[in-house]
Design a protein around this motif. Sequence first.
Motif, PDB file in Angstrom:
ATOM      1  N   MET A   8       0.679  -1.089   0.053  1.00  0.00           N
ATOM      2  CA  MET A   8      -0.038  -0.114   0.153  1.00  0.00           C
ATOM      3  C   MET A   8       0.814   1.439  -0.017  1.00  0.00           C
ATOM      4  O   MET A   8       0.228   2.360   0.020  1.00  0.00           O
ATOM      5  N   ASN A   9       2.032   1.260  -0.014  1.00  0.00           N
ATOM      6  CA  ASN A   9       3.252   2.367   0.035  1.00  0.00           C
ATOM      7  C   ASN A   9       2.851   3.347  -1.077  1.00  0.00           C
ATOM      8  O   ASN A   9       2.955   4.549  -0.992  1.00  0.00           O
ATOM      9  N   PHE A  10       2.240   2.759  -2.204  1.00  0.00           N
ATOM     10  CA  PHE A  10       2.113   3.669  -3.155  1.00  0.00           C
ATOM     11  C   PHE A  10       0.763   4.881  -3.038  1.00  0.00           C
ATOM     12  O   PHE A  10       0.800   5.750  -3.380  1.00  0.00           O
ATOM     13  N   ALA A  11       0.096   4.484  -1.842  1.00  0.00           N
ATOM     14  CA  ALA A  11      -0.854   5.310  -1.585  1.00  0.00           C
ATOM     15  C   ALA A  11      -0.922   6.086  -0.172  1.00  0.00           C
ATOM     16  O   ALA A  11      -1.100   7.295   0.126  1.00  0.00           O
ATOM     17  N   PHE A  12      -0.224   5.275   0.763  1.00  0.00           N
ATOM     18  CA  PHE A  12      -0.296   5.486   1.945  1.00  0.00           C
ATOM     19  C   PHE A  12       0.903   4.668   3.107  1.00  0.00           C
ATOM     20  O   PHE A  12       0.713   3.612   2.548  1.00  0.00           O
ATOM     21  N   ASP A  13       1.206   5.019   4.150  1.00  0.00           N
ATOM     22  CA  ASP A  13       2.013   4.241   5.095  1.00  0.00           C
ATOM     23  C   ASP A  13       1.071   3.698   6.008  1.00  0.00           C
ATOM     24  O   ASP A  13       0.795   4.601   6.927  1.00  0.00           O
TER      25      ASP A  13
END
Length: 71
Positions: free
Chosen positions: A19-24
């Motif tokens: 999910m790092n592409f959108a949020f941490d």
Amino acid sequence: MHFEQDIKPLFREQDRDAMNFAFDLWSLDDVSGHADDILGRLQAGTMPCDGAWPDERIAVFRHWIDAGKPA
Ligand code: HEM
């Protein structure tokens, strides 16, 4: 209920990486900011991509939101 203690451990390293592409998912600020979207996906059963959470686990996340997303 606290983020570090109760919420962050709900998210696996592979969830965070995916999910790092959108949020941490290990960041209080990011999870707070996207909490409604995250809860929506958890409840819909469309995230995590490899298997929905059981209701009790989703309830922990929802209670944290209801408590005002405490650090
Ligand atoms: C508890 C863990 C997870 C949560 C809470 C979560 C949550 C979300 C949310 C809220 C979105 C929408 C993001 C946006 O549009 O800005 C999303 C999208 C996405 N997630 Fe996850 N995710 C999780 C785990 C995973 C895993 C394990 C994978 C698979 C490797 C994955 C793959 C994706 C992909 C490919 C998208 C973009 C496509 C789509 O919107 O369906 N996620 N996720």
